[in-house]
Write an enzyme that holds these catalytic residues in place. Structure first.
Site, PDB file in Angstrom:
ATOM      1  N   LYS A  11       0.824  -1.218   0.000  1.00  0.00           N
ATOM      2  CA  LYS A  11       0.000   0.000   0.000  1.00  0.00           C
ATOM      3  C   LYS A  11       0.861   1.273   0.000  1.00  0.00           C
ATOM      4  CE  LYS A  11      -4.071  -2.031   2.195  1.00  0.00           C
ATOM      5  NZ  LYS A  11      -5.080  -1.848   3.274  1.00  0.00           N
ATOM      6  N   TYR A  51     -12.453  -1.324  -3.843  1.00  0.00           N
ATOM      7  CA  TYR A  51     -12.991  -1.599  -2.509  1.00  0.00           C
ATOM      8  C   TYR A  51     -14.518  -1.453  -2.469  1.00  0.00           C
ATOM      9  CZ  TYR A  51      -8.466  -1.839  -0.066  1.00  0.00           C
ATOM     10  OH  TYR A  51      -7.234  -2.217   0.406  1.00  0.00           O
ATOM     11  N   ASN A 114      -2.057   0.006   6.918  1.00  0.00           N
ATOM     12  CA  ASN A 114      -1.614  -1.314   7.388  1.00  0.00           C
ATOM     13  C   ASN A 114      -0.710  -2.033   6.384  1.00  0.00           C
ATOM     14  OD1 ASN A 114      -3.592  -1.901   5.537  1.00  0.00           O
ATOM     15  ND2 ASN A 114      -4.771  -3.273   6.854  1.00  0.00           N
ATOM     16  N   HIS A 117      -2.304  -5.427   1.481  1.00  0.00           N
ATOM     17  CA  HIS A 117      -3.643  -5.981   1.269  1.00  0.00           C
ATOM     18  C   HIS A 117      -3.488  -7.375   0.688  1.00  0.00           C
ATOM     19  CE1 HIS A 117      -7.778  -6.424  -0.157  1.00  0.00           C
ATOM     20  NE2 HIS A 117      -7.237  -6.929  -1.256  1.00  0.00           N
ATOM     21  N   GLU A 128     -10.077  -9.391  -7.896  1.00  0.00           N
ATOM     22  CA  GLU A 128      -8.987  -8.435  -7.644  1.00  0.00           C
ATOM     23  C   GLU A 128      -7.835  -8.605  -8.638  1.00  0.00           C
ATOM     24  OE1 GLU A 128      -9.874  -7.670  -2.909  1.00  0.00           O
ATOM     25  OE2 GLU A 128      -8.037  -8.729  -3.466  1.00  0.00           O
TER      26      GLU A 128
HETATM   27  P1  CMP Z   1      -7.572  -4.352   3.591  1.00  0.00           P
HETATM   28  O1  CMP Z   1      -7.147  -5.730   3.934  1.00  0.00           O
HETATM   29  O2  CMP Z   1      -6.973  -3.706   2.402  1.00  0.00           O
HETATM   30  O3  CMP Z   1      -9.162  -4.334   3.436  1.00  0.00           O
HETATM   31  C1  CMP Z   1      -9.945  -3.209   3.691  1.00  0.00           C
HETATM   32  C2  CMP Z   1      -9.161  -2.112   4.322  1.00  0.00           C
HETATM   33  O4  CMP Z   1      -9.941  -1.166   5.014  1.00  0.00           O
HETATM   34  C3  CMP Z   1      -8.256  -2.687   5.406  1.00  0.00           C
HETATM   35  O5  CMP Z   1      -7.226  -3.431   4.846  1.00  0.00           O
HETATM   36  C4  CMP Z   1      -7.857  -1.438   6.145  1.00  0.00           C
HETATM   37  O6  CMP Z   1      -6.838  -0.717   5.458  1.00  0.00           O
HETATM   38  C5  CMP Z   1      -9.151  -0.655   6.069  1.00  0.00           C
HETATM   39  N1  CMP Z   1      -9.927  -0.811   7.300  1.00  0.00           N
HETATM   40  C6  CMP Z   1     -10.510  -1.910   7.762  1.00  0.00           C
HETATM   41  N2  CMP Z   1     -11.158  -1.678   8.908  1.00  0.00           N
HETATM   42  C7  CMP Z   1     -10.971  -0.386   9.151  1.00  0.00           C
HETATM   43  C8  CMP Z   1     -11.386   0.464  10.192  1.00  0.00           C
HETATM   44  N3  CMP Z   1     -12.134   0.015  11.209  1.00  0.00           N
HETATM   45  N4  CMP Z   1     -11.020   1.738  10.138  1.00  0.00           N
HETATM   46  C9  CMP Z   1     -10.275   2.191   9.097  1.00  0.00           C
HETATM   47  N5  CMP Z   1      -9.855   1.424   8.072  1.00  0.00           N
HETATM   48  C10 CMP Z   1     -10.189   0.154   8.117  1.00  0.00           C
END
Ligand code: CMP
Length: 140
Positions: A11, A51, A114, A117, A128
């Site tokens: 990311k 998303y 984070n 993904h 995807e």
């Molecule tokens: P990802 O695995 O890419 O899938 C959806 C993304 O949304 C997740 O990683 C996080 O980056 C984001 N995400 C999921 N839950 C939350 C949350 N509670 N608050 C903010 N971002 C979130």
């Protein structure tokens, strides 16, 4: 264990912090074959399309702004049990809850920022991979 493909994203937070090389090294050391890879700077609209399953979530606007905030690296990974294996290597969505040694524990800084993904199932992986690599003959 059947060979599978999954989509991985390094990311924008991790690319910005110059952690992409380390993360790709971890991917290779874990035994994945990289079958496709691109550097992409998503538009907000492209992030929203990717998303779309989360469009009703309260974090959708923030997530899609973050995902379009800079370049990201998208990869098509192949391995036996690739979907589950990549999710295990990444760790929990929230880096604070991710296992020690996982990529999100090491490189993630918040539940949104984070670092990586991964597809969460076979149907999602097909969508995807097609989103970023439409019509591709995966390299062998
Ligand atoms: P990802 O695995 O890419 O899938 C959806 C993304 O949304 C997740 O990683 C996080 O980056 C984001 N995400 C999921 N839950 C939350 C949350 N509670 N608050 C903010 N971002 C979130």
């Amino acid at each position: 264990m059947p060979t599978e493909r999954t989509l991985a994203i390094v990311k924008p937070d991790a690319v910005r912090a110059r952690h992409a090389g380390h993360i790709i090294q971890r991917i290779e050391e874990a035994g994945f074959q990289i079958r496709a890879m691109r550097l992409v700077h998503l538009t907000k609209r492209e992030a929203e399309g990717f998303y779309a399953v989360h469009r009703e979530r309260p974090f959708f606007a923030s997530l899609t702004s973050f995902m379009s905030s800079g370049p990201a690296i998208v990869l098509g990974l192949e391995a036996p049990d690739a979907i589950r294996k990549w999710r295990t290597l990444m760790g929990a969505t929230d880096p604070a809850k991710a296992d020690p040694g996982s990529i999100r524990k090491e490189f993630g800084t918040s539940i949104e920022n984070n670092a990586t993904h991964g597809s969460d199932g076979a149907d999602t992986a097909a969508f995807e991979l097609g989103y970023f690599f439409p019509g591709i003959q995966f390299a062998r």
